[in-house]
Design an enzyme around this catalytic site. Structure first.
Site, PDB file in Angstrom:
ATOM      1  N   GLY A 177       7.485 -59.951  33.294  1.00 44.93           N
ATOM      2  CA  GLY A 177       8.103 -61.244  33.623  1.00 44.93           C
ATOM      3  C   GLY A 177       7.296 -62.052  34.619  1.00 44.93           C
ATOM      4  N   ARG A 197       2.971 -46.473  37.415  1.00 46.60           N
ATOM      5  CA  ARG A 197       3.177 -47.404  38.530  1.00 46.60           C
ATOM      6  C   ARG A 197       2.908 -46.749  39.883  1.00 46.60           C
ATOM      7  NH1 ARG A 197       8.612 -50.428  36.319  1.00 46.60           N
ATOM      8  NH2 ARG A 197       7.499 -51.928  35.025  1.00 46.60           N
TER       9      ARG A 197
END
Ligand code: AMP
Length: 395
Positions: free
Chosen positions: A376, A35
């Site tokens: 999500g 990330r």
């Protein structure tokens, strides 16, 4: 639209929402820096002409400072990756953050302490967002993973930058690639929905039925569909309260002229274990005491044929318990079929934690057109929801 390529960052301070929520071990060392590395292009681009203020959350602090969730742990690694010293503000708002930000010069990078040390962050508190906004002249959102949350730093803050807000490269890339499939897909368009339960994917399935030509259903949710149609599923995973929902999907697929493909055969186990005994059966004749764990070869052939004829492919959810070597064949073969279709010109979008893990396991990431980091956020996007973090920038 304004973006970091056409915006002049000269003499400007940009506050950038990144997703540095990386896993740390017990010694506070980063175990996977994907990330952070993913955000580097945006940071470097802005730092060519302006100053960068980085803000992120880390872990799930319960309100207030917790040493183990301090972003100071990741500071040395970011410095190493960028090849320069990074400044750190041990509070994301307040006097010291303000003073540090005011003194930033071209090329300087300041990392703010964990946003979630303030409950106001997740509550989307406007006062808190305003205080963050006062640190900078420009707002950049490069954290797709939190774009589905209307938090202070992901959404609310944008209102304080009416003319100076934009996506970072990572976020722009996600949005462009997902839009390409959801709103501009070449046909035939095939969606493959797998994973454990139909209940968690039903809204996505309903949304996709309006867009796709083929819908492949795989994984644990298969057995709810089979039982709903009167099949015998033994001890397979099933949601008995979702049988009607499954029948509705079958009906809606017909109404929308979508070809629905379910497994033909099933690799069964006598316990949920890689050491279990296995047997093969047709999908609707699974004996008592056995549970379906993977699709069989006939199904692999069917799914492969559909995938090979597709121009766009969206895949979310493994078609078997791929974590266990005895039951990974279907997922592996499917991943290979998608990779092959992609090499012949199809556009493939892969998303969801388990699916991304599966293609990683088979070393096929580079063979797919786009692998979403979304989790999500991607799922909600696929449900047809306009994500608050995206809406806040697009205005
Ligand atoms: P999801 O998070 O809903 O995408 O579900 C992913 C999980 O579904 C993976 O961990 C798979 O092991 C699991 N799964 C796939 N097929 C089956 C199956 N036939 N029975 C039980 N679990 C399954």
């Amino acid at each position: 639209m304004q973006n970091i390529d056409n915006f002049d960052f000269g003499n400007k301070r940009a506050i950038v929402r990144v997703d540095f929520n990386v896993p740390l071990n017990s010694k506070n060392e980063i175990t996977d820096d994907t990330r952070i590395r993913a955000a580097l292009p945006t940071i470097k681009k802005i730092a060519e002409k302006g100053a960068v203020i980085l803000m992120s959350h880390l872990g799930r602090p319960t309100g207030g400072y917790e040493e183990k969730f301090s972003l100071k742990h990741i500071l040395p690694h970011i410095s190493k990756l960028l090849g320069k010293e990074i400044l750190f503000a041990d509070d994301c708002i307040g006097e010291s953050a303000k003073n540090l930000s005011l003194n930033l010069k071209k090329g300087d990078i300041l990392l703010l302490e964990n946003l979630r040390f303030y409950k106001e962050e997740e509550k989307g508190n406007a006062e808190f967002a305003k205080k963050l906004s006062e640190l900078a002249d420009v707002y950049v959102n490069d954290a797709f993973g939190t774009a589905h949350r209307a938090h202070a730093s992901t959404t609310i803050i944008a209102q304080f930058f009416p003319t100076t807000k934009m996506f970072g490269y990572l976020m722009q890339n996600e949005v462009d690639n997902i839009d390409k499939v959801l709103n501009g897909a070449k046909h035939p368009f095939t969606a493959i929905m797998g994973g454990a339960k139909v209940s968690t994917k039903i809204t996505i399935i309903e949304n996709l039925l309006k867009r796709v030509d083929n819908l492949i259903i795989g994984g644990g949710m298969t057995y709810t569909f089979i039982k709903a149609q009167g099949g015998k599923i033994g001890n397979s995973l099933v949601e008995d309260d979702k049988l009607e929902m499954a029948l509705n999907v079958i009906e809606n697929a017909k109404k929308n002229n979508v070809k629905l493909y379910l497994a033909l055969d099933s690799v069964n186990a006598d316990s949920f274990d890689n050491g279990a005994n296995t047997s093969l059966s047709t999908i609707n004749e699974i004996p008592e005491g056995w549970m379906g764990m993977d699709v069989g070869e006939k199904t692999v052939k069917l799914f492969t044929e559909v995938v090979e004829k597709s121009a766009s492919i969206l895949w979310n959810g493994p078609v078997g318990v791929f974590e266990m070597s005895k039951f990974e064949n279907g997922t592996k073969k499917l991943a290979e079929a998608i990779a092959k279709a992609t090499s012949k010109g199809a556009f493939s979008l892969i998303g969801g934690g388990d699916t991304v893990a599966a293609i990683g396991k088979y070393g096929l990431e580079e063979k797919m057109s786009y692998v979403s980091t979304g989790g999500g956020a991607l799922l909600e996007y696929m449900e047809g929801i306009e994500l608050p973090g995206i809406k806040a920038i697009r205005g």
